[in-house]
Design a protein around this motif. Sequence first.
Motif, PDB file in Angstrom:
ATOM      1  N   ASP A   6       0.321   3.863  -3.348  1.00 19.66           N
ATOM      2  CA  ASP A   6      -0.769   3.369  -4.209  1.00 19.66           C
ATOM      3  C   ASP A   6      -1.189   1.935  -3.911  1.00 19.66           C
ATOM      4  OD1 ASP A   6      -1.138   5.747  -5.554  1.00 19.66           O
ATOM      5  OD2 ASP A   6       0.288   5.248  -7.130  1.00 19.66           O
ATOM      6  N   VAL A   7      -0.825   1.411  -2.759  1.00 21.93           N
ATOM      7  CA  VAL A   7      -1.231   0.071  -2.346  1.00 21.93           C
ATOM      8  C   VAL A   7      -2.086   0.222  -1.085  1.00 21.93           C
ATOM      9  CG1 VAL A   7      -0.455  -2.194  -1.527  1.00 21.93           C
ATOM     10  CG2 VAL A   7       0.850  -0.995  -3.296  1.00 21.93           C
ATOM     11  N   SER A   8      -3.206  -0.503  -1.040  1.00 27.50           N
ATOM     12  CA  SER A   8      -4.050  -0.510   0.154  1.00 27.50           C
ATOM     13  C   SER A   8      -3.617  -1.657   1.051  1.00 27.50           C
ATOM     14  CB  SER A   8      -5.518  -0.703  -0.229  1.00 27.50           C
ATOM     15  OG  SER A   8      -5.992   0.402  -0.950  1.00 27.50           O
ATOM     16  N   PHE A   9      -3.454  -1.364   2.335  1.00 28.07           N
ATOM     17  CA  PHE A   9      -3.057  -2.339   3.337  1.00 28.07           C
ATOM     18  C   PHE A   9      -4.195  -2.433   4.349  1.00 28.07           C
ATOM     19  CE2 PHE A   9       0.717  -0.393   1.609  1.00 28.07           C
ATOM     20  CZ  PHE A   9       1.582  -1.450   1.412  1.00 28.07           C
ATOM     21  N   GLU A  10      -4.786  -3.618   4.506  1.00 29.72           N
ATOM     22  CA  GLU A  10      -5.875  -3.802   5.451  1.00 29.72           C
ATOM     23  C   GLU A  10      -5.412  -4.663   6.617  1.00 29.72           C
ATOM     24  OE1 GLU A  10     -10.458  -5.446   5.872  1.00 29.72           O
ATOM     25  OE2 GLU A  10      -9.483  -5.506   3.898  1.00 29.72           O
ATOM     26  N   LEU A  11      -5.356  -4.061   7.796  1.00 29.90           N
ATOM     27  CA  LEU A  11      -4.949  -4.753   9.015  1.00 29.90           C
ATOM     28  C   LEU A  11      -6.174  -5.391   9.661  1.00 29.90           C
ATOM     29  CD1 LEU A  11      -2.809  -5.288  11.306  1.00 29.90           C
ATOM     30  CD2 LEU A  11      -3.691  -3.180  12.347  1.00 29.90           C
ATOM     31  N   VAL A  12      -6.092  -6.708   9.892  1.00 32.05           N
ATOM     32  CA  VAL A  12      -7.152  -7.446  10.571  1.00 32.05           C
ATOM     33  C   VAL A  12      -6.534  -8.059  11.829  1.00 32.05           C
ATOM     34  CG1 VAL A  12      -8.824  -9.320  10.427  1.00 32.05           C
ATOM     35  CG2 VAL A  12      -8.349  -7.918   8.400  1.00 32.05           C
ATOM     36  N   ALA A  13      -6.998  -7.607  12.994  1.00 36.55           N
ATOM     37  CA  ALA A  13      -6.493  -8.119  14.272  1.00 36.55           C
ATOM     38  C   ALA A  13      -7.235  -9.396  14.627  1.00 36.55           C
ATOM     39  CB  ALA A  13      -6.688  -7.075  15.362  1.00 36.55           C
ATOM     40  N   GLU A  14      -6.482 -10.362  15.139  1.00 33.69           N
ATOM     41  CA  GLU A  14      -7.043 -11.639  15.576  1.00 33.69           C
ATOM     42  C   GLU A  14      -6.638 -11.869  17.024  1.00 33.69           C
ATOM     43  OE1 GLU A  14      -5.462 -14.198  12.530  1.00 33.69           O
ATOM     44  OE2 GLU A  14      -6.173 -12.803  11.010  1.00 33.69           O
ATOM     45  N   ALA A  15      -7.038 -12.980  17.610  1.00 32.59           N
ATOM     46  CA  ALA A  15      -6.785 -13.226  19.038  1.00 32.59           C
ATOM     47  C   ALA A  15      -5.312 -13.091  19.408  1.00 32.59           C
ATOM     48  CB  ALA A  15      -7.311 -14.597  19.428  1.00 32.59           C
ATOM     49  N   ASP A  16      -4.419 -13.727  18.678  1.00 34.17           N
ATOM     50  CA  ASP A  16      -2.992 -13.707  19.008  1.00 34.17           C
ATOM     51  C   ASP A  16      -2.158 -13.531  17.741  1.00 34.17           C
ATOM     52  OD1 ASP A  16      -0.847 -13.805  20.793  1.00 34.17           O
ATOM     53  OD2 ASP A  16      -0.602 -15.966  20.563  1.00 34.17           O
ATOM     54  N   ALA A  17      -2.711 -12.766  16.791  1.00 39.31           N
ATOM     55  CA  ALA A  17      -2.019 -12.579  15.516  1.00 39.31           C
ATOM     56  C   ALA A  17      -2.623 -11.384  14.786  1.00 39.31           C
ATOM     57  CB  ALA A  17      -2.166 -13.838  14.653  1.00 39.31           C
ATOM     58  N   ALA A  18      -2.033 -11.073  13.649  1.00 40.31           N
ATOM     59  CA  ALA A  18      -2.555 -10.022  12.775  1.00 40.31           C
ATOM     60  C   ALA A  18      -2.288 -10.423  11.334  1.00 40.31           C
ATOM     61  CB  ALA A  18      -1.893  -8.688  13.082  1.00 40.31           C
ATOM     62  N   THR A  19      -3.222 -10.077  10.465  1.00 39.61           N
ATOM     63  CA  THR A  19      -3.071 -10.321   9.039  1.00 39.61           C
ATOM     64  C   THR A  19      -3.201  -8.986   8.330  1.00 39.61           C
ATOM     65  OG1 THR A  19      -4.012 -12.536   9.223  1.00 39.61           O
ATOM     66  CG2 THR A  19      -4.010 -11.540   7.030  1.00 39.61           C
ATOM     67  N   ILE A  20      -2.344  -8.758   7.337  1.00 38.51           N
ATOM     68  CA  ILE A  20      -2.455  -7.581   6.487  1.00 38.51           C
ATOM     69  C   ILE A  20      -2.717  -8.069   5.069  1.00 38.51           C
ATOM     70  CG2 ILE A  20      -1.277  -5.585   5.492  1.00 38.51           C
ATOM     71  CD1 ILE A  20       0.249  -5.269   8.105  1.00 38.51           C
ATOM     72  N   TYR A  21      -3.818  -7.595   4.504  1.00 35.01           N
ATOM     73  CA  TYR A  21      -4.191  -7.921   3.123  1.00 35.01           C
ATOM     74  C   TYR A  21      -3.705  -6.794   2.216  1.00 35.01           C
ATOM     75  CZ  TYR A  21      -7.194 -11.494   5.125  1.00 35.01           C
ATOM     76  OH  TYR A  21      -7.672 -12.592   5.806  1.00 35.01           O
ATOM     77  N   LEU A  22      -3.235  -7.150   1.033  1.00 36.16           N
ATOM     78  CA  LEU A  22      -2.686  -6.187   0.080  1.00 36.16           C
ATOM     79  C   LEU A  22      -3.597  -6.058  -1.132  1.00 36.16           C
ATOM     80  CD1 LEU A  22       0.928  -7.677   0.082  1.00 36.16           C
ATOM     81  CD2 LEU A  22       0.050  -5.873   1.548  1.00 36.16           C
ATOM     82  N   VAL A  23      -3.883  -4.818  -1.534  1.00 37.34           N
ATOM     83  CA  VAL A  23      -4.694  -4.548  -2.722  1.00 37.34           C
ATOM     84  C   VAL A  23      -4.014  -3.431  -3.505  1.00 37.34           C
ATOM     85  CG1 VAL A  23      -6.925  -3.758  -3.596  1.00 37.34           C
ATOM     86  CG2 VAL A  23      -6.829  -5.256  -1.596  1.00 37.34           C
ATOM     87  N   ASP A  24      -3.790  -3.677  -4.786  1.00 38.10           N
ATOM     88  CA  ASP A  24      -3.186  -2.682  -5.670  1.00 38.10           C
ATOM     89  C   ASP A  24      -4.167  -2.382  -6.802  1.00 38.10           C
ATOM     90  OD1 ASP A  24      -1.481  -0.995  -7.011  1.00 38.10           O
ATOM     91  OD2 ASP A  24      -0.124  -2.558  -7.700  1.00 38.10           O
ATOM     92  N   HIS A  25      -4.645  -1.143  -6.854  1.00 35.93           N
ATOM     93  CA  HIS A  25      -5.599  -0.719  -7.881  1.00 35.93           C
ATOM     94  C   HIS A  25      -6.816  -1.645  -7.945  1.00 35.93           C
ATOM     95  CE1 HIS A  25      -1.823   1.270  -9.087  1.00 35.93           C
ATOM     96  NE2 HIS A  25      -2.642   2.273  -9.371  1.00 35.93           N
ATOM     97  N   ASP A  26      -7.409  -1.886  -6.794  1.00 38.23           N
ATOM     98  CA  ASP A  26      -8.627  -2.703  -6.649  1.00 38.23           C
ATOM     99  C   ASP A  26      -8.448  -4.183  -6.964  1.00 38.23           C
ATOM    100  OD1 ASP A  26     -10.163  -0.560  -5.733  1.00 38.23           O
ATOM    101  OD2 ASP A  26     -10.640   0.072  -7.772  1.00 38.23           O
TER     102      ASP A  26
END
Length: 126
Positions: A41-61
């Motif tokens: 029930d958690v949304s994980f958004e992977l954003v790729a960058e030049a030499d890294a990655a970020t994952i954003y977390l969203v729970d119930h909007d």
Amino acid sequence: MTMKQLFQAAVLALSAVTLNTAMAHGAAKPRHGGIVQVANDVSFELVAEADAATIYLVDHDEPMSSAGISGKLSVLNGTQKTEVDIKAAGDDKLRATGVKIAAGAKVVAVLNNVEGKTVMVRFTVK
């Protein structure tokens, strides 16, 4: 099959068996231009960058705190596999540095302490 190929096949089989699936509470849409997957029930958004990655977390909007969450990010670019640590990066973000994610890559995040659980999230980069 070499020992390495056998190990990779076993890891993939185990991943398929233990993969956490969940029903989303609404459409999981990217907020930061990345790829969204839902687990527990958690949304994980992977954003790729030049030499890294970020994952954003969203729970119930709503943005979910990343405090106390850590884990490993595994990236398979063709036959090249890279594993790096992923750590809380303030507010609703997790960050992994020293990793390149190319088109076609398979990415697996194994995250500890997501609402008290270990969660595995799989992404395919297009």
